[in-house]
Structure formats: C-alpha cells, structure tokens
Design an enzyme around this catalytic site. Structure first.
Site, PDB file in Angstrom:
ATOM      1  N   LYS A   1       0.822  -1.215   0.000  1.00  0.00           N
ATOM      2  CA  LYS A   1       0.000   0.000   0.000  1.00  0.00           C
ATOM      3  C   LYS A   1       0.857   1.266   0.000  1.00  0.00           C
ATOM      4  O   LYS A   1       0.609   2.191  -0.757  1.00  0.00           O
ATOM      5  CB  LYS A   1      -0.931   0.015   1.216  1.00  0.00           C
ATOM      6  CG  LYS A   1      -1.912  -1.136   1.286  1.00  0.00           C
ATOM      7  CD  LYS A   1      -2.919  -0.962   2.411  1.00  0.00           C
ATOM      8  CE  LYS A   1      -2.296  -0.932   3.787  1.00  0.00           C
ATOM      9  NZ  LYS A   1      -1.655  -2.204   4.172  1.00  0.00           N
TER      10      LYS A   1
ATOM     11  N   ARG B   1     -10.587   0.140   9.265  1.00  0.00           N
ATOM     12  CA  ARG B   1     -10.084  -1.214   9.536  1.00  0.00           C
ATOM     13  C   ARG B   1     -11.215  -2.174   9.891  1.00  0.00           C
ATOM     14  O   ARG B   1     -11.000  -3.384   9.919  1.00  0.00           O
ATOM     15  CB  ARG B   1      -9.068  -1.194  10.685  1.00  0.00           C
ATOM     16  CG  ARG B   1      -7.763  -0.492  10.322  1.00  0.00           C
ATOM     17  CD  ARG B   1      -6.854  -0.387  11.529  1.00  0.00           C
ATOM     18  NE  ARG B   1      -5.696   0.442  11.234  1.00  0.00           N
ATOM     19  CZ  ARG B   1      -4.461  -0.022  11.065  1.00  0.00           C
ATOM     20  NH1 ARG B   1      -4.232  -1.311  11.143  1.00  0.00           N
ATOM     21  NH2 ARG B   1      -3.453   0.790  10.815  1.00  0.00           N
TER      22      ARG B   1
ATOM     23  N   ARG C   1      11.375  -1.380  11.007  1.00  0.00           N
ATOM     24  CA  ARG C   1      10.426  -1.147  12.101  1.00  0.00           C
ATOM     25  C   ARG C   1      10.480  -2.332  13.068  1.00  0.00           C
ATOM     26  O   ARG C   1      10.622  -3.483  12.653  1.00  0.00           O
ATOM     27  CB  ARG C   1       9.011  -0.982  11.543  1.00  0.00           C
ATOM     28  CG  ARG C   1       8.858   0.285  10.733  1.00  0.00           C
ATOM     29  CD  ARG C   1       7.428   0.769  10.665  1.00  0.00           C
ATOM     30  NE  ARG C   1       6.517  -0.218  10.089  1.00  0.00           N
ATOM     31  CZ  ARG C   1       5.497   0.093   9.299  1.00  0.00           C
ATOM     32  NH1 ARG C   1       5.264   1.345   8.975  1.00  0.00           N
ATOM     33  NH2 ARG C   1       4.691  -0.835   8.833  1.00  0.00           N
TER      34      ARG C   1
ATOM     35  N   ARG D   1      11.363  -5.336   4.649  1.00  0.00           N
ATOM     36  CA  ARG D   1      10.949  -3.955   4.434  1.00  0.00           C
ATOM     37  C   ARG D   1      11.880  -2.972   5.148  1.00  0.00           C
ATOM     38  O   ARG D   1      12.376  -3.243   6.237  1.00  0.00           O
ATOM     39  CB  ARG D   1       9.511  -3.763   4.931  1.00  0.00           C
ATOM     40  CG  ARG D   1       8.951  -2.385   4.671  1.00  0.00           C
ATOM     41  CD  ARG D   1       7.447  -2.372   4.744  1.00  0.00           C
ATOM     42  NE  ARG D   1       6.934  -2.700   6.067  1.00  0.00           N
ATOM     43  CZ  ARG D   1       5.634  -2.799   6.339  1.00  0.00           C
ATOM     44  NH1 ARG D   1       4.743  -2.637   5.377  1.00  0.00           N
ATOM     45  NH2 ARG D   1       5.221  -3.092   7.565  1.00  0.00           N
TER      46      ARG D   1
ATOM     47  N   ARG E   1      -0.573  -9.960  13.020  1.00  0.00           N
ATOM     48  CA  ARG E   1      -1.268  -8.849  12.365  1.00  0.00           C
ATOM     49  C   ARG E   1      -2.116  -9.342  11.198  1.00  0.00           C
ATOM     50  O   ARG E   1      -3.220  -8.835  10.951  1.00  0.00           O
ATOM     51  CB  ARG E   1      -0.251  -7.816  11.868  1.00  0.00           C
ATOM     52  CG  ARG E   1       0.357  -6.997  13.010  1.00  0.00           C
ATOM     53  CD  ARG E   1       1.608  -6.280  12.590  1.00  0.00           C
ATOM     54  NE  ARG E   1       1.363  -5.265  11.580  1.00  0.00           N
ATOM     55  CZ  ARG E   1       2.311  -4.754  10.800  1.00  0.00           C
ATOM     56  NH1 ARG E   1       3.561  -5.171  10.900  1.00  0.00           N
ATOM     57  NH2 ARG E   1       2.024  -3.828   9.922  1.00  0.00           N
TER      58      ARG E   1
END
Length: 214
Positions: free
Chosen positions: A13, A88, A160, A127, A171
């Site tokens: 995204k 969400r 992160r 990432r 998640r």
C-alpha cells in the site's frame, strides 16, 4: 480523485500510494500520521485522542472520525486524497461513509492489493522505511537507489521493530478477521478494484492506473 488503498500489512500500500501522490498531486491520509499531527497541533480532537492514549486505551472510532473530518476539510484535500490504513472495521467503514456523505464527497475507487500471507511474511521482514517522509522500500522487490537512503528525502532507512515474522502473522490474523470483510462492503458500493499484488511493482502500478482511469 478520492481514493483508498486497501490490503493486508505488507501488501504494498505504501509503495503504490507514493505513485498516486506523484501522479495526481493529492495527499496521502494515514490515520497514524494525522493522529500525531492533531496531537502536536493541540486540536480539540487531538487532545481528546491524547487523553485516551495517555490512559493506555484505544482511541475510539468517534474520535478518529472527528480527526479525519478535520483533515478532509483542509485545503490540500479539495482536489482529492488517498486514505491509507482506515477504515479497519465494518463499523469504521459505515462511519466513514456517513461522514463523507455529510461532507458531500464520495470515494472514486478503493484499490485492494491482494497478496497471499506467505509472500507477505517475506515482504515485511525485508521492508525498510523512512522515518522522515514515510516512504517504504524492500531489500529485494523495491530497493532504494542508494542502500540505506530514502529516494525521496535522503533520510536514513530503518527496520520497524514490529517487522518480524511472529508479529506479522499475528497482524495478518487480525486483518483477515476484522478488515477483509470490507472488500464486500466496498464491492457492494461499486468502488472496489481488486489487483494482483504479487506482480512486479511497476506492473501493479500500471494495473492500478488502468483501473482508476479505465
């Protein structure tokens, strides 16, 4: 052009939102970013959100919607925006639909990037993100031009702390339970576009622009 980018954590995204920003010159509205900004600016809704956060509680939907309302009313959203990370849940989607109707604006397209869970785990653990401008890269699929440096602002890229396999699987479970039902919600509204997010970044971008402008 009022858009929403939708998909599981790590579906791409953030990467695709950057291309939308460049092409349409519209702001990306991330719930986390506008929450932090509202608190920093000491807005009424920001102070309300801070009260809940200081008590270790989740910020209620009504407060989040209030902050989004304030953000959508700003001048830079007049020609469009990209919603990222909200809604969400079905309740949030219903509240957002009501808010936008009251503001006399509507969503043009909801772009859903579909990627299998096993691929997402690999994507997220590789990432790298820029803490300065929020740009997202990947060591294999979308590397920055200079290793460790953001292409957009030159910031130092970081990993992160929640970008590990165990957290990612947790998640994903929450996503499938809470957020995936929104696909039907936006399909019924006639604005949902589902894309194959496993393709190369450039192919996904091309598919996305075709879906928006086709």
């Amino acid at each position: 052009m009022n858009l929403m980018v939708f998909g599981a954590p790590g579906a791409g995204k953030g990467t695709q939102a950057k291309f939308l920003i460049e092409k349409y010159d519209i702001p990306q509205i991330s719930t986390g970013d506008i929450l932090r900004a509202a608190i920093a600016d000491k807005t009424e809704m920001g102070m309300e959100a801070k009260k809940f956060m200081d008590e270790g509680k989740l910020v209620p939907d009504s407060t989040i919607i209030g902050i989004i309302k304030d953000r959508l009313a700003e001048e830079d959203c007049k020609k469009g925006f990209i919603l990222d990370g909200f809604p969400r849940t079905l309740a949030q989607a219903e509240a957002l639909k009501e808010l936008m109707a009251n503001m006399n604006i509507s969503l043009d397209k909801v772009i859903s990037l579909n990627v299998p869970d096993e691929l997402i785990v690999g994507r997220i653990t590789g990432r790298r993100v820029c803490p300065d401008c929020g740009a997202s890269f990947h060591v294999d699929f979308n590397p920055s031009k200079e290793e460790g440096k953001c292409d957009y602002c030159g910031g130092e890229l970081v990993i992160r702390k929640d970008d590990n396999a165990e957290t990612v699987k947790s998640r994903l479970g929450a996503y499938h339970e809470q957020t995936a039902p929104l696909i039907k919600f936006y399909t019924d509204m006639g604005v949902m576009v589902e894309l194959d997010g496993t393709k190369d970044v450039s192919e996904v971008t091309s598919d996305m622009f075709s879906a928006i402008e086709g």
